[in-house]
Structures are given as C-alpha cells and as structure tokens.
Write a protein that holds these residues in place. Structure first.
Motif, PDB file in Angstrom:
ATOM      1  N   VAL A  12      27.547  48.109  76.241  1.00 54.68           N
ATOM      2  CA  VAL A  12      26.721  48.068  77.775  1.00 54.68           C
ATOM      3  C   VAL A  12      25.807  47.074  77.803  1.00 54.68           C
ATOM      4  N   GLN A  13      25.364  46.829  78.958  1.00 53.99           N
ATOM      5  CA  GLN A  13      24.467  45.664  79.256  1.00 53.99           C
ATOM      6  C   GLN A  13      23.141  46.267  79.123  1.00 53.99           C
ATOM      7  N   PRO A  14      22.014  45.498  78.743  1.00 56.28           N
ATOM      8  CA  PRO A  14      20.675  46.184  78.715  1.00 56.28           C
ATOM      9  C   PRO A  14      20.384  46.720  80.120  1.00 56.28           C
ATOM     10  N   GLN A 115      30.088  53.997  68.150  1.00 58.04           N
ATOM     11  CA  GLN A 115      29.330  52.744  68.212  1.00 58.04           C
ATOM     12  C   GLN A 115      28.794  52.457  69.661  1.00 58.04           C
ATOM     13  N   VAL A 116      27.737  52.308  69.642  1.00 62.76           N
ATOM     14  CA  VAL A 116      27.023  51.822  71.095  1.00 62.76           C
ATOM     15  C   VAL A 116      26.520  50.508  70.703  1.00 62.76           C
ATOM     16  N   THR A 117      26.623  49.569  71.603  1.00 65.23           N
ATOM     17  CA  THR A 117      26.321  48.146  71.586  1.00 65.23           C
ATOM     18  C   THR A 117      25.724  47.865  72.960  1.00 65.23           C
ATOM     19  N   VAL A 118      24.584  47.480  72.774  1.00 65.60           N
ATOM     20  CA  VAL A 118      23.730  46.937  73.927  1.00 65.60           C
ATOM     21  C   VAL A 118      23.396  45.453  74.122  1.00 65.60           C
ATOM     22  N   ASP A 119      24.231  44.761  74.669  1.00 71.29           N
ATOM     23  CA  ASP A 119      24.119  43.337  74.655  1.00 71.29           C
ATOM     24  C   ASP A 119      24.522  42.751  76.137  1.00 71.29           C
ATOM     25  N   SER A 120      23.746  41.654  76.499  1.00 77.05           N
ATOM     26  CA  SER A 120      24.283  40.838  77.684  1.00 77.05           C
ATOM     27  C   SER A 120      25.452  39.900  77.208  1.00 77.05           C
TER      28      SER A 120
END
Length: 120
Positions: A12-14, A115-120
């Motif tokens: 997901v994006q910030p 897993q949760v990844t927050v990245d643009s």
C-alpha cells in the motif's frame, strides 16, 4: 487444535489503508484477549494493539494511536486491525495473537503472519 489465520496484508502507498483479519478456529475469541503484533526486519516483535475479553478494553502502541483500530466480531470468530494513514515505518509482518485463561492456565496462540509493506 487452535489455528489463527491472518489475511489482508499487501502493498500500500503511504497514507493508504488496509484491514487485516484474523480468523480463529478451535478457539472462541470471546474467551480470549486478542492482539496484533508486528515485526520489522532486524527488530523485535512489538505489540500494536490489543482487545481484552472483559470490559472491551483496547490498548494501542503510541506509534499507531489514532491511526489503527482493533475490533472483533465474536459471532464470526474474527478479529480485525483497521490501519489508516499508513507510513513506511509500519512495514512489517503482522501477527494475530490470542490468549485465554482456562482454570488458571494461560494458553497463548499465534498466527503465521501477514506481510504489510508501505511504499510508494
């Protein structure tokens, strides 16, 4: 045999949102304190949020207060973690955890993590 199965993780994006779910089997979650923990690479596992079985008390890590909400649907035997305004530092594996006390003995159960990844 008790099983906790998490779902809902992803990229997901910030600033975005995700809702994690924890499906319990072999355990009635209305008898348990349900919690979410997370572990980022190279860091220790930390408590994110918990929902006690009595009095409906919820507690949150300072880092997620106002952004994350823990809830449960006892009828469906599901626990949730609604995450909003996500930040890159929220990136981690998120684990569902259940604790119950039966006749004075404490039982602790963990899910396999999502897993949760927050990245643009």
């Amino acid at each position: 045999q008790v099983q906790l199965v998490e779902s809902g993780g992803g990229l997901v994006q910030p600033g975005g949102s995700l809702r994690l779910s924890c499906a319990a089997s072999g355990l009635a979650i209305d008898s348990a304190t349900m919690s979410w923990f997370r572990q980022a690479p190279g860091k220790e596992r930390e408590l994110v949020a918990e929902s006690t079985r009595t009095a409906g008390i919820t507690n949150y890590a300072d880092s997620v207060k106002g952004r994350f909400t823990i809830s449960r649907d006892n009828a469906k035997n599901l626990a949730y973690l609604q995450m909003s305004s996500l930040k890159p530092e929220d990136t981690a594996v998120y684990y569902c955890h259940a604790v119950n006390n039966i006749l004075g003995r404490v039982y602790s159960y963990w899910g396999q993590g999502t897993q949760v990844t927050v990245d643009s």
